[in-house]
Write a protein that holds these residues in place. Structure first.
Motif, PDB file in Angstrom:
ATOM      1  N   MET A   1       0.849  -1.061  -0.011  1.00 51.07           N
ATOM      2  CA  MET A   1      -0.029  -0.144  -0.038  1.00 51.07           C
ATOM      3  C   MET A   1       0.906   1.269   0.112  1.00 51.07           C
ATOM      4  N   GLN A   2       0.505   2.477  -0.658  1.00 49.45           N
ATOM      5  CA  GLN A   2       1.257   3.596  -0.565  1.00 49.45           C
ATOM      6  C   GLN A   2       0.378   4.492   0.135  1.00 49.45           C
ATOM      7  N   LEU A   3       1.067   5.362   0.922  1.00 50.27           N
ATOM      8  CA  LEU A   3       0.684   6.610   1.466  1.00 50.27           C
ATOM      9  C   LEU A   3       1.296   7.826   1.169  1.00 50.27           C
ATOM     10  N   ILE A   4       0.694   9.123   1.498  1.00 41.58           N
ATOM     11  CA  ILE A   4       1.587  10.028   1.208  1.00 41.58           C
ATOM     12  C   ILE A   4       2.031  10.685   2.615  1.00 41.58           C
ATOM     13  N   GLN A   5       3.249  11.266   2.315  1.00 43.85           N
ATOM     14  CA  GLN A   5       3.977  11.696   3.500  1.00 43.85           C
ATOM     15  C   GLN A   5       4.437  13.268   3.069  1.00 43.85           C
ATOM     16  N   THR A   6       4.386  14.004   4.280  1.00 43.00           N
ATOM     17  CA  THR A   6       5.084  15.314   3.977  1.00 43.00           C
ATOM     18  C   THR A   6       6.486  15.352   4.200  1.00 43.00           C
ATOM     19  N   VAL A   7       7.352  15.834   3.287  1.00 46.28           N
ATOM     20  CA  VAL A   7       8.597  15.793   3.322  1.00 46.28           C
ATOM     21  C   VAL A   7       9.052  17.246   3.461  1.00 46.28           C
ATOM     22  N   VAL A   8       9.892  17.688   4.269  1.00 47.59           N
ATOM     23  CA  VAL A   8      10.383  19.157   4.519  1.00 47.59           C
ATOM     24  C   VAL A   8      11.616  19.150   3.720  1.00 47.59           C
ATOM     25  N   VAL A   9      11.429  20.478   2.804  1.00 47.45           N
ATOM     26  CA  VAL A   9      13.067  20.642   2.159  1.00 47.45           C
ATOM     27  C   VAL A   9      13.646  21.700   2.541  1.00 47.45           C
ATOM     28  N   LYS A  10      14.580  21.732   2.929  1.00 43.52           N
ATOM     29  CA  LYS A  10      15.493  22.511   3.516  1.00 43.52           C
ATOM     30  C   LYS A  10      16.740  23.095   2.523  1.00 43.52           C
ATOM     31  N   GLN A  11      17.197  24.547   2.893  1.00 40.58           N
ATOM     32  CA  GLN A  11      18.265  24.877   2.200  1.00 40.58           C
ATOM     33  C   GLN A  11      19.501  25.228   2.992  1.00 40.58           C
ATOM     34  N   VAL A  12      20.700  24.747   2.482  1.00 34.22           N
ATOM     35  CA  VAL A  12      21.699  25.298   3.060  1.00 34.22           C
ATOM     36  C   VAL A  12      22.096  26.810   2.584  1.00 34.22           C
ATOM     37  N   LEU A  13      22.342  27.653   3.784  1.00 36.94           N
ATOM     38  CA  LEU A  13      22.517  28.945   3.293  1.00 36.94           C
ATOM     39  C   LEU A  13      24.155  29.173   2.986  1.00 36.94           C
ATOM     40  N   THR A  14      24.199  29.577   1.617  1.00 38.62           N
ATOM     41  CA  THR A  14      25.493  29.886   1.116  1.00 38.62           C
ATOM     42  C   THR A  14      25.530  31.301   0.739  1.00 38.62           C
ATOM     43  N   GLU A  15      26.733  31.764   0.219  1.00 44.47           N
ATOM     44  CA  GLU A  15      26.477  33.237  -0.206  1.00 44.47           C
ATOM     45  C   GLU A  15      25.551  33.379  -1.492  1.00 44.47           C
ATOM     46  N   LYS A  16      25.551  32.430  -2.487  1.00 48.24           N
ATOM     47  CA  LYS A  16      24.502  32.434  -3.611  1.00 48.24           C
ATOM     48  C   LYS A  16      23.209  32.490  -3.108  1.00 48.24           C
ATOM     49  N   SER A  17      22.817  31.358  -2.283  1.00 46.60           N
ATOM     50  CA  SER A  17      21.598  31.291  -2.212  1.00 46.60           C
ATOM     51  C   SER A  17      21.053  32.395  -1.050  1.00 46.60           C
ATOM     52  N   LYS A  18      21.934  32.900  -0.299  1.00 45.22           N
ATOM     53  CA  LYS A  18      21.525  34.051   0.626  1.00 45.22           C
ATOM     54  C   LYS A  18      21.297  35.379  -0.546  1.00 45.22           C
ATOM     55  N   GLU A  19      22.252  35.600  -1.368  1.00 46.93           N
ATOM     56  CA  GLU A  19      21.812  36.560  -2.255  1.00 46.93           C
ATOM     57  C   GLU A  19      20.564  36.533  -3.117  1.00 46.93           C
ATOM     58  N   GLN A  20      20.244  35.059  -3.462  1.00 48.32           N
ATOM     59  CA  GLN A  20      19.083  35.066  -4.293  1.00 48.32           C
ATOM     60  C   GLN A  20      17.707  35.238  -3.302  1.00 48.32           C
ATOM     61  N   LEU A  21      17.879  34.898  -1.920  1.00 46.92           N
ATOM     62  CA  LEU A  21      16.799  35.128  -1.188  1.00 46.92           C
ATOM     63  C   LEU A  21      16.561  36.589  -0.974  1.00 46.92           C
ATOM     64  N   PHE A  22      17.572  37.493  -0.622  1.00 43.33           N
ATOM     65  CA  PHE A  22      17.424  38.903  -0.675  1.00 43.33           C
ATOM     66  C   PHE A  22      16.829  39.402  -1.913  1.00 43.33           C
ATOM     67  N   GLU A  23      17.221  38.882  -3.055  1.00 43.78           N
ATOM     68  CA  GLU A  23      16.484  39.225  -4.411  1.00 43.78           C
ATOM     69  C   GLU A  23      15.233  38.972  -4.459  1.00 43.78           C
ATOM     70  N   LYS A  24      14.796  37.744  -4.102  1.00 45.85           N
ATOM     71  CA  LYS A  24      13.454  37.373  -3.696  1.00 45.85           C
ATOM     72  C   LYS A  24      12.690  38.345  -2.829  1.00 45.85           C
ATOM     73  N   PHE A  25      13.080  38.598  -1.858  1.00 40.92           N
ATOM     74  CA  PHE A  25      12.340  39.415  -0.833  1.00 40.92           C
ATOM     75  C   PHE A  25      12.302  40.999  -1.559  1.00 40.92           C
ATOM     76  N   ARG A  26      13.383  41.221  -2.110  1.00 39.89           N
ATOM     77  CA  ARG A  26      12.993  42.523  -2.673  1.00 39.89           C
ATOM     78  C   ARG A  26      12.081  42.752  -3.937  1.00 39.89           C
ATOM     79  N   GLY A  27      12.098  41.566  -4.812  1.00 40.61           N
ATOM     80  CA  GLY A  27      11.084  41.696  -5.519  1.00 40.61           C
ATOM     81  C   GLY A  27       9.438  41.439  -5.097  1.00 40.61           C
TER      82      GLY A  27
END
Length: 128
Positions: A1-27
């Protein structure tokens, strides 16, 4: 039988990802400001037509503008928090659904413990 489970996706903060998040927030911030300005413009335009109750109209537009201001405050807070986070921190990005195969005799806790996917610069680094 198959069931649906919630999986958390986490991001490791790097210089690149931090800048992308700042840009996303600014947008998002710019979009909310534009929406607020558009609502003010629409309010003034509708007040001039005199086809609507001025008080009810004003209240509705003020409510919509206030909602956007609250979202902007939240984005400002998130930006401040992002400044304070050290590189290498894991931040929750989203949740996704996954199918899990279960069979008679499986250990329930082993199948349905908290599952996380760790992403670093757009690449899956680890599945826990």
């Amino acid at each position: 039988m198959q069931l649906i489970q919630t999986v958390v996706v986490k991001q490791v903060l790097t210089e690149k990802s931090k800048e992308q998040l700042f840009e996303k927030f600014r947008g998002k911030m710019l979009q909310l400001k534009k929406e607020s300005e558009q609502l003010l413009f629409e309010q003034k335009r509708m007040e001039k037509t005199k086809n609507f109750s001025t008080e009810a109209l004003k209240k509705k537009f003020e409510t919509e503008i206030q909602i956007r201001k609250e979202k902007m405050k939240l984005l400002e807070f998130q930006t401040e928090q992002l400044h304070n986070l050290p590189l290498g921190s894991e931040i929750q990005e989203r949740e996704v659904q996954a199918l899990v195969e279960v069979n008679v005799g499986d250990l329930w806790d082993d199948k349905f413990g908290q599952v996380s996917i760790i992403i670093e610069d757009g690449v899956i680094k680890e599945i826990r």
